[in-house]
Design a protein around this motif. Structure first.
Motif, mmCIF file in Angstrom:
data_model
loop_
_atom_site.group_PDB
_atom_site.id
_atom_site.type_symbol
_atom_site.label_atom_id
_atom_site.label_comp_id
_atom_site.label_asym_id
_atom_site.label_seq_id
_atom_site.Cartn_x
_atom_site.Cartn_y
_atom_site.Cartn_z
ATOM 1 N N THR A 62 72.881 36.045 -0.512
ATOM 2 C CA THR A 62 72.926 35.973 0.961
ATOM 3 C C THR A 62 71.829 36.817 1.591
ATOM 4 O O THR A 62 71.280 36.449 2.621
ATOM 5 C CB THR A 62 74.299 36.419 1.503
ATOM 6 O OG1 THR A 62 74.611 37.681 0.946
ATOM 7 C CG2 THR A 62 75.373 35.415 1.185
ATOM 8 N N GLU A 63 71.474 37.939 0.972
ATOM 9 C CA GLU A 63 70.454 38.804 1.586
ATOM 10 C C GLU A 63 69.032 38.245 1.461
ATOM 11 O O GLU A 63 68.115 38.763 2.087
ATOM 12 C CB GLU A 63 70.501 40.231 1.013
ATOM 13 C CG GLU A 63 70.075 40.356 -0.436
ATOM 14 C CD GLU A 63 71.262 40.466 -1.362
ATOM 15 O OE1 GLU A 63 72.317 39.837 -1.060
ATOM 16 O OE2 GLU A 63 71.157 41.169 -2.379
ATOM 17 N N VAL B 182 67.557 34.136 5.695
ATOM 18 C CA VAL B 182 68.020 34.148 7.086
ATOM 19 C C VAL B 182 68.102 32.685 7.500
ATOM 20 O O VAL B 182 67.152 31.931 7.304
ATOM 21 C CB VAL B 182 67.054 34.932 8.005
ATOM 22 C CG1 VAL B 182 67.519 34.845 9.456
ATOM 23 C CG2 VAL B 182 66.958 36.392 7.571
ATOM 24 N N LEU C 182 60.042 35.234 14.080
ATOM 25 C CA LEU C 182 60.846 35.980 13.104
ATOM 26 C C LEU C 182 60.084 36.146 11.791
ATOM 27 O O LEU C 182 60.167 37.193 11.142
ATOM 28 C CB LEU C 182 62.175 35.249 12.863
ATOM 29 C CG LEU C 182 63.147 35.882 11.878
ATOM 30 C CD1 LEU C 182 63.626 37.243 12.382
ATOM 31 C CD2 LEU C 182 64.348 34.968 11.633
ATOM 32 N N ALA D 273 58.186 39.236 11.568
ATOM 33 C CA ALA D 273 58.953 40.484 11.519
ATOM 34 C C ALA D 273 59.649 40.685 10.176
ATOM 35 O O ALA D 273 59.969 41.810 9.796
ATOM 36 C CB ALA D 273 59.984 40.504 12.654
ATOM 37 N N LEU D 274 59.869 39.594 9.459
ATOM 38 C CA LEU D 274 60.596 39.689 8.182
ATOM 39 C C LEU D 274 59.652 39.993 7.027
ATOM 40 O O LEU D 274 58.485 39.598 7.067
ATOM 41 C CB LEU D 274 61.285 38.358 7.869
ATOM 42 C CG LEU D 274 62.467 37.918 8.715
ATOM 43 C CD1 LEU D 274 62.983 36.572 8.194
ATOM 44 C CD2 LEU D 274 63.579 38.953 8.708
ATOM 45 N N LYS E 219 61.602 37.149 2.191
ATOM 46 C CA LYS E 219 62.836 36.568 2.762
ATOM 47 C C LYS E 219 62.618 35.100 3.073
ATOM 48 O O LYS E 219 61.601 34.729 3.666
ATOM 49 C CB LYS E 219 63.199 37.269 4.071
ATOM 50 C CG LYS E 219 63.638 38.691 3.894
ATOM 51 C CD LYS E 219 65.130 38.858 4.047
ATOM 52 C CE LYS E 219 65.416 40.343 3.908
ATOM 53 N NZ LYS E 219 66.756 40.662 3.544
#
Ligand code: SF4
Lengths: 389, 273
Positions: B42-43, B46, B81, B84-85, B89
């Motif tokens: 899950t981590e 996103v 996003l 920023a990630l 991810k």
């Protein structure tokens, strides 16, 4: 302190970078294009990203996405782009994501005149998005130096209130050249009234508490806290819900986190209001002419005062306690600020409107209007620009 | 609750709010299978969603971090996003055909042009179903819907020589595939390839909507009949749509975030691009 001579557009850019902005996304538009150009030049020097988006909606949503990932972001536009921000602005309001929005107002409606100042988005800045059920923060600079300070302040308030904050400037502020002082030391920062807040990350699992408290960090994705961030009405976990009870809690928080903490936001300048029979009300560049007119009227022994709004929304009703004749001076022909002043002024007051668009009024014009109002003479109206409201 | 649902879904969001028999669940499931086979936790992901059935019904089901965008705007949110990630991810987006191919098409094309690292799963229910069943730009020609009561008459993106994926290929997408949710393991394999591509990937998963498309266009809500029609029109051997991997240029173009980071680094030193 570094002393330079520059435009409001430059001041806004420098301020944003000083405040920690590391992403700017925008779409070129006169008279805000220079902010984008300055950002494209300066951001890479501090490791920040400049993006020219496919349109205004995308610009703002790219800022929203970056802010949702933990970056401080800003976008800038003029009226025709500002209206296109309606959708992403609402997203940021409802998702409680901090973003700074600059609007350099020009003459409208719609495309109007590109290179002349207007003040036609007073109400649009309050009600930019649909659906209601929110309160918003809008700041209005009147000089290059103030454009610097209020941009920094916009980032500060955006973080503390986890909301988009609008800097509502006008073409004269953004294109105008003036002395600009830039901070170099901590003492300079204090002297210029600058404050910064770093982005904090909400640890979860509850992201939307049912409270009007501020200084609760926004949802930041990528930390695997189970953050859920959306335009839907959220439960405390951020899940979408159709339940009116949650909607009420959400709206209550969006409205009252700002209204209940407005002492942090409210800002105005007052000149000779205490004994004034007549009070001129304005914001932005026209307020500089208004100030001169108030001083000139005093020199002539007239009991004239002035109120300059620095923060526009939430509207500062508490400044209008004196029963007097009020005259708003605005860069539009239809009268926008005048409606709020009329609503806020105490019973027994009179409210008048002086409009001009694309250029500033002169001190002489204002004095002539002030004299007539004080003498109870009918205003010599040319078109719609001077009238009893 | 089955193993995958337990691993990846928020318990309160399972089994979800899609209509009984909706093919959307199968589409959602294919993505979980692909993630699981790649060993994603899950981590590592996103998950973003758009509007419509696929947006609303898949929002916040992923146990990890999740977001939703307004109509057609989720690609822009994901672009911001992405910067920023951390690059490792994954961003997965489940969006509908209307969200992506109509109202958000300009943004989708620009995400493809920039080669923004995201995996867009288009859950294509052949029209606007969450608003009650109006035609969209993948609705089959002649189909009766609430807004095409005499039959779908507009040129659309998937018939008469048009192929929306060809446009996306021209726009710069680096991985494109199309399947129906009834294609077994093939969509799972394509989604895995999409997830492994560091760039803009899109997998169109066509699925049957029983409640609106079934009732209005096929005249039945009967699951077996709707699925049968669907298989005949889009299944293997049917000439409804080209399926499979349409374009695989994984890794052939610089990814948006990497490109911007390297530009920023060079520009910061005063070097020209
Ligand atoms: S309306 Fe159609 S597509 Fe939407 S959830 Fe129901 S069956 Fe699925």
């Amino acid at each position: 302190m570094k002393r330079t001579f520059d435009t409001g557009n430059a001041a806004i850019t420098e301020a944003a970078i000083w405040a920690g902005c590391r992403l700017f996304a925008g779409y070129p538009i006169t008279p805000a294009t220079e902010i984008a150009e300055n950002m494209s030049r300066l951001l890479p020097q501090v490791g920040g990203y400049y993006l020219q988006a496919e349109d205004e909606t995308a610009s703002f949503h790219i800022c929203n996405g970056a802010a949702m990932g933990g970056m401080k972001a800003m976008t800038a536009t003029s009226g025709p782009g500002f209206i296109l921000y309606a959708d992403p602005f609402g997203w940021a309001v409802s998702s409680e994501i901090p973003v700074v929005v600059v609007n350099s107002q020009r003459v409208g409606p719609v495309s109007g005149i590109t290179g002349a100042p207007g003040q036609g988005e007073f109400y649009l800045s309050r009600y930019l998005t649909h659906g209601g059920n929110y309160e918003t923060i809008v700041l209005a600079p009147a000089s290059v130096q103030e454009a610097y300070r209020l941009t920094v302040r916009a980032f500060y308030l955006a973080e503390r209130f986890r909301t988009p904050v609008t800097v509502l400037a006008d073409q004269m502020v953004t294109d105008g050249w003036e002395t600009l002082l830039l901070p170099e030391t901590a003492e300079d920062e204090r002297e210029l009234g600058l404050e910064r807040v770093e982005r904090a990350v909400h640890p979860g699992p509850d992201f939307y508490p049912s409270t009007d408290a501020i200084d609760i960090p926004p949802v930041v994705l990528g930390h695997n806290t189970g953050g859920a961030c959306s335009d839907w009405t959220p439960t405390e976990r951020g899940h979408d819900t159709e339940e009116v009870e949650w909607q009420h809690r959400h709206a209550w928080r969006l409205i009252h986190k700002i209204r209940s903490n407005r002492a942090l936001i409210d800002e105005a300048e007052e000149w000779f209001v205490d004994d004034a029979e007549m009070i001129l009300v304005s914001y932005g560049t026209p307020s500089r002419v208004v100030k001169s007119a108030v001083l000139a009227a005093r020199e002539r022994g007239l009991k004239v005062g002035g109120i300059r709004l620095v923060s526009l929304w939430p509207f500062q009703d508490h400044l209008f306690t004196r029963t007097a004749a009020y005259l708003t001076v605005e860069l539009n022909w239809d009268g926008q600020l005048v409606r709020e002043v009329q609503r806020a002024a105490p019973d027994g007051s009179r409210t008048h409107f002086f409009g001009k668009c694309g250029e500033l009024p002169s001190v002489a014009e204002l004095l002539e209007t002030v004299g007539k109002i004080l003498r109870n003479e009918p205003l010599a109206r040319s078109g719609w620009e001077r009238e009893a409201w | 609750m089955d193993r995958l649902a337990e691993k990846y879904f928020r318990p309160e969001k399972y089994p979800g709010t899609a209509c009984r028999g909706c093919g959307l669940r199968l589409a959602h499931r294919k993505v979980l299978e692909a993630a699981d086979e790649l060993g994603l936790e899950t981590e590592d992901v996103v998950w973003g969603t758009g509007i419509g059935c696929s947006g609303r019904q898949t929002f916040a089901t992923w146990k990890g971090d999740t977001f939703a965008g307004t109509h057609g705007q989720v690609y822009c949110l994901a672009t911001g996003l992405r910067l920023a990630l951390p690059p490792e991810k994954r961003i997965i987006i489940t969006a509908g055909d209307g969200d992506a191919f109509t109202i958000g098409f300009n943004h989708l094309l620009n995400a493809a042009r920039r080669n923004v690292d995201m995996t867009v799963i288009i859950c294509d229910n052949l029209g606007y179903q969450s608003t009650g069943g109006q035609y969209g730009l993948t609705t089959p020609g002649g189909a009766r819907t609430d807004s095409s009561p005499y039959g779908m008459w507009e040129p659309n993106w998937t018939e008469d020589g048009f192929d929306v994926l060809r446009i996306l290929k021209e726009a710069g997408a680096t991985f494109l595939a199309r399947h129906t949710v009834l294609d077994g393991q093939a969509p799972v394999e394509s989604i895995q390839k999409a997830l492994l591509n560091r760039g803009f990937s899109l997998v169109q998963l066509v699925y049957p909507c029983v409640t609106h498309f079934g009732v209005h266009s096929l005249g039945t809500r009967n699951l077996a009949e709707v699925y049968d029609w669907f298989r005949k029109r889009y299944g293997a051997g049917a000439d409804g749509l080209a399926t499979g991997i349409i374009h695989d240029a994984s890794g052939s173009r610089p990814e948006f975030g990497a490109r911007l980071r390297s530009y920023t680094e060079r520009a910061g030193k005063g070097d020209a691009a």
